[in-house]
Structure formats: C-alpha cells, structure tokens
Scaffold this motif. Structure first.
Motif, PDB file in Angstrom:
ATOM      1  N   VAL A 150       0.842  -1.203   0.000  1.00  0.00           N
ATOM      2  CA  VAL A 150       0.000   0.000   0.000  1.00  0.00           C
ATOM      3  C   VAL A 150       0.878   1.254   0.000  1.00  0.00           C
ATOM      4  O   VAL A 150       0.664   2.193  -0.777  1.00  0.00           O
ATOM      5  CB  VAL A 150      -0.941   0.024   1.234  1.00  0.00           C
ATOM      6  N   THR A 153       2.572   1.758  -3.374  1.00  0.00           N
ATOM      7  CA  THR A 153       1.590   2.193  -4.367  1.00  0.00           C
ATOM      8  C   THR A 153       1.231   3.665  -4.157  1.00  0.00           C
ATOM      9  O   THR A 153       1.163   4.446  -5.117  1.00  0.00           O
ATOM     10  CB  THR A 153       0.326   1.317  -4.256  1.00  0.00           C
ATOM     11  N   ALA A 154       1.041   4.044  -2.892  1.00  0.00           N
ATOM     12  CA  ALA A 154       0.677   5.438  -2.600  1.00  0.00           C
ATOM     13  C   ALA A 154       1.801   6.377  -3.029  1.00  0.00           C
ATOM     14  O   ALA A 154       1.552   7.422  -3.636  1.00  0.00           O
ATOM     15  CB  ALA A 154       0.381   5.591  -1.111  1.00  0.00           C
ATOM     16  N   ARG A 164      -1.268  -0.115  -9.070  1.00  0.00           N
ATOM     17  CA  ARG A 164      -2.216  -0.992  -8.372  1.00  0.00           C
ATOM     18  C   ARG A 164      -1.461  -2.199  -7.832  1.00  0.00           C
ATOM     19  O   ARG A 164      -0.381  -2.525  -8.304  1.00  0.00           O
ATOM     20  CB  ARG A 164      -3.292  -1.494  -9.338  1.00  0.00           C
ATOM     21  N   ARG A 238       4.221   6.582   4.927  1.00  0.00           N
ATOM     22  CA  ARG A 238       2.949   5.858   4.789  1.00  0.00           C
ATOM     23  C   ARG A 238       3.041   4.486   5.460  1.00  0.00           C
ATOM     24  O   ARG A 238       2.120   4.043   6.133  1.00  0.00           O
ATOM     25  CB  ARG A 238       2.616   5.712   3.302  1.00  0.00           C
ATOM     26  N   VAL A 249      -4.907  -1.420   7.317  1.00  0.00           N
ATOM     27  CA  VAL A 249      -4.158  -1.910   6.153  1.00  0.00           C
ATOM     28  C   VAL A 249      -5.073  -2.544   5.110  1.00  0.00           C
ATOM     29  O   VAL A 249      -4.973  -2.244   3.917  1.00  0.00           O
ATOM     30  CB  VAL A 249      -3.061  -2.913   6.592  1.00  0.00           C
ATOM     31  N   ALA A 252      -7.215  -0.146   3.001  1.00  0.00           N
ATOM     32  CA  ALA A 252      -6.340   0.617   2.088  1.00  0.00           C
ATOM     33  C   ALA A 252      -5.848  -0.282   0.959  1.00  0.00           C
ATOM     34  O   ALA A 252      -5.726   0.152  -0.191  1.00  0.00           O
ATOM     35  CB  ALA A 252      -5.155   1.198   2.856  1.00  0.00           C
ATOM     36  N   TRP A 253      -5.584  -1.536   1.279  1.00  0.00           N
ATOM     37  CA  TRP A 253      -5.110  -2.492   0.263  1.00  0.00           C
ATOM     38  C   TRP A 253      -6.223  -2.747  -0.767  1.00  0.00           C
ATOM     39  O   TRP A 253      -5.979  -2.706  -1.964  1.00  0.00           O
ATOM     40  CB  TRP A 253      -4.684  -3.793   0.952  1.00  0.00           C
ATOM     41  N   GLU A 255      -8.678  -0.896  -1.638  1.00  0.00           N
ATOM     42  CA  GLU A 255      -8.889   0.277  -2.502  1.00  0.00           C
ATOM     43  C   GLU A 255      -7.925   0.320  -3.676  1.00  0.00           C
ATOM     44  O   GLU A 255      -8.229   0.908  -4.707  1.00  0.00           O
ATOM     45  CB  GLU A 255      -8.619   1.551  -1.686  1.00  0.00           C
ATOM     46  N   ARG A 256      -6.729  -0.226  -3.485  1.00  0.00           N
ATOM     47  CA  ARG A 256      -5.691  -0.129  -4.516  1.00  0.00           C
ATOM     48  C   ARG A 256      -5.446  -1.445  -5.240  1.00  0.00           C
ATOM     49  O   ARG A 256      -4.495  -1.576  -5.999  1.00  0.00           O
ATOM     50  CB  ARG A 256      -4.379   0.334  -3.878  1.00  0.00           C
TER      51      ARG A 256
END
Ligand code: BT5
Length: 308
Positions: A150, A153-154, A164, A238, A249, A252-253, A255-256
């Motif tokens: 995550v 990726t962010a 992604r 992050r 976690v 957030a994971w 979402e991506r």
C-alpha cells in the motif's frame, strides 16, 4: 541522523544563521557546529559561509542524509552506493539488535525476490529494507507485506503513476500490468512472537526500461526521472502510519487492488488454485471462489487471467 546534526541542518534551512548564534542555541561549542557543517557538506549538502552566517544552498539528490532530511517517521537510514542485497544487510543489523533502521542502496549486485529469484537492481532504483521489531505473533507478519505494498503504491501515485497491487506483493502499472515494484518480507521469531521483521522493497525508479525484465516497467519510462529522496520519504511515512494501525491496512489495500474481482491462478505450496479473487482477509489471505467453493490462500504466486 544524529540529533544535533539534524538540528543544525534545520537551522541552516531556515538560515542564514551565524556559527556563534547557532552554537548558543544548540548548547554546543562553535567547534562542534563547524564539525557538523563539515559533515553535512561531506554528505552532499551545499552550505555556504557568508557574512551573515551559514546558508543551505543545496540538498543532495539521494542518500541517507537526503532521505532523513524532513523525514516524518522514526527511521535511521543506513545508506550504501552499492550492496549485494539490502535485505541481507538488514538481516545482519537485525541480528545485532537494530530497530527502525532502513537500509538503502542505489544499486544491488545480488538483489533477491521470493524463493531466491533474481531481482534486477541497477543504479537509479530505490532498493530498501526496513528493520522492525513489532510485538506481533509471526502469523500476523503478512500484514506488513500488505502495508508495504500500500505504501509503495501510494508513493508511486504521488509522482503521477497510476499503480495498483497484485496480491500479495507486486505493484503494477498500466493496462498491460507491468511490475514497477516488489516486496520481500523476511522474519525471525518464536512461535508466539517475532524477534524482527525485515520488509524489503524494490522500486524501479530512475532506470532505463531495458535494464529490467520485459514484464517490468520503471518510473523513468512512465514519467521521467523522479526525486528519489522524496519518494522514499513518502513510502516510509505511509508505511509507518500503516504499521501503527494494522486495522487500516486491509481497507487501504482493497482500494488499490488490481487482483480483486479478477480471475486468478495461484500457485501455492499445496497446488494450483483457480477462480475469482473475491477478497483479502487479515492478515493477508486471498479468498478465491473456485468451482469447488471458496479457498483461502496464504502464500503463492498469483497470475491474473483473462475473464472466461
Ligand atoms: C519480488 O519477488 O517481487 C520481491 C522483490 C524484492 C526486491 C527488494 S529490493 C530491496 C530488497 N533487497 C533484496 O535483495 N530484495 C528486496 P518475486 O515476487 O519473487 O518476483 C521476482 C520476479 O520478478 C523475477 O523472477 C523476475 O521475473 C521479476 N523481476 C526481477 N527483477 C525485477 C525488477 N527490477 N522489476 C520488476 N520485476 C523484476
């Protein structure tokens, strides 16, 4: 960075500031201030001595001091121009009791993926390994891999690349899903508690596309060269937030994620699992809806398939 040196650097950034005034403010001798200024110059910071005092004129592109400068996470950075593998160095430091240290290299000569696969690590990448000592049973450590995915990726999205996550540890880019980053988590511990965790992240940053495998891409190929120090800071900050709040976690994971809702084939130690990836559950298991019902997969290589 050593505390006084960090304060000298902050004062210079707000400067110009005179040596004697700075010595007074920090409660150290003028000679000590001078030594810190020299050390900062050696680390690549531009420090000019002018009539009105010292002024910061330049910040190094990459390196330990460059990353630590302005880093809002409690990591010390152990930087090397070249290392065989930052994970190996991190394991060594972990064995010596290190905590919250990030080993960082510009190049690796023996970078490793999972199952001892080769990881191409030419100069220009972000190759890092964070040593952590969480109070965690080993079974929960996979959440650290997800957190790192995550965070990576962010950070990649912050430079304008739409990344992604492919379960469990790949960061992919573009319609053709080229891999821009991978994660290798290693640990040591007892049955009920880990002694240390090393989270290794390899991110293809300022690298020519020809220097990585065909299935891979680099940030240079997508958006040109990036500020690696800022990218590394974003990633570490992050990651630090996520590890402090493991409950955050998974959402957030999800979402991506590139994997959820897709048909997948997962090679697991116990055989192949094929079906639709429907969710992840704590601490990182993938749930796959197969013709024979739902399967929960803890580890393996995942391939995204075309819809049938
Ligand atoms: C991974 O393994 O994706 C984990 C990679 C972790 C690398 C970091 S760098 C810092 C730290 N120090 C280390 O020594 N390692 C960590 P895996 O899922 O097994 O994927 C490995 C596969 O990715 C290889 O077999 C290649 O197909 C491909 N590959 C190799 N180099 C690559 C690169 N630079 N970019 C994208 N794909 C690569």
């Amino acid at each position: 960075m050593q505390e006084t040196r960090r304060r000298v650097l902050e004062a210079l950034a707000d400067g110009p500031v005179g040596g004697p005034a700075l010595a007074d403010r920090l409660g150290v001798s003028r000679a000590a201030v001078w030594k810190h200024v020299e050390a900062l110059r050696e680390a690549g910071f531009g420090v000019e001595s002018r009539d009105d005092g010292y002024a910061l004129t330049d910040v190094p592109e990459f390196g330990g001091a460059a990353v630590e400068f302005g880093l809002e996470a409690p990591f010390d950075v152990d930087y090397h121009d070249s290392l065989p593998s930052t994970n190996d160095r991190a394991r060594e430091l972990a064995g010596e009791g290190a905590d919250d240290v990030v080993v960082l290299a510009d190049e690796q000569t023996g970078g490793r993926g999972r199952l001892d696969r080769e990881w191409a690590s030419p100069s220009g990448g972000v190759w890092l390994s964070a040593v952590c000592r969480p109070e965690l049973p080993p079974a929960r450590v996979p959440v650290y891999t997800l957190a790192a995915a995550v965070a990576t990726t962010a950070a990649v999205r912050e430079v304008g690349v739409d990344a992604r996550i492919k379960w469990p540890n790949d960061v992919l880019v573009g319609d053709n899903e080229r891999k821009v980053a991978g994660i290798l988590t290693e640990m040591e511990g007892e049955a009920d508690r880990v002694s240390w965790v090393v989270v290794g992240v390899g991110l293809n940053a300022n690298i020519d596309a020809g220097a990585v495998p065909e299935t891979a891409t680099t940030l240079r190929e997508r958006v040109g060269d990036v500020d690696r120090a800022a990218l590394t800071r974003a990633l570490l900050e992050r990651f630090d937030e996520l590890r402090a709040d493991p409950e955050s976690v998974l959402p957030a994971w999800r979402e991506r994620a590139a994997t959820l809702g897709r048909r997948v084939r997962v090679e697991t130690p116990g055989g192949e699992v094929v079906g639709e990836a429907v969710d992840v559950e704590f601490p990182g298991r993938l749930i796959v809806a197969t013709d024979d019902g739902r399967r929960r997969v803890s580890a393996g290589d995942c391939e995204h398939l075309r819809p049938v």
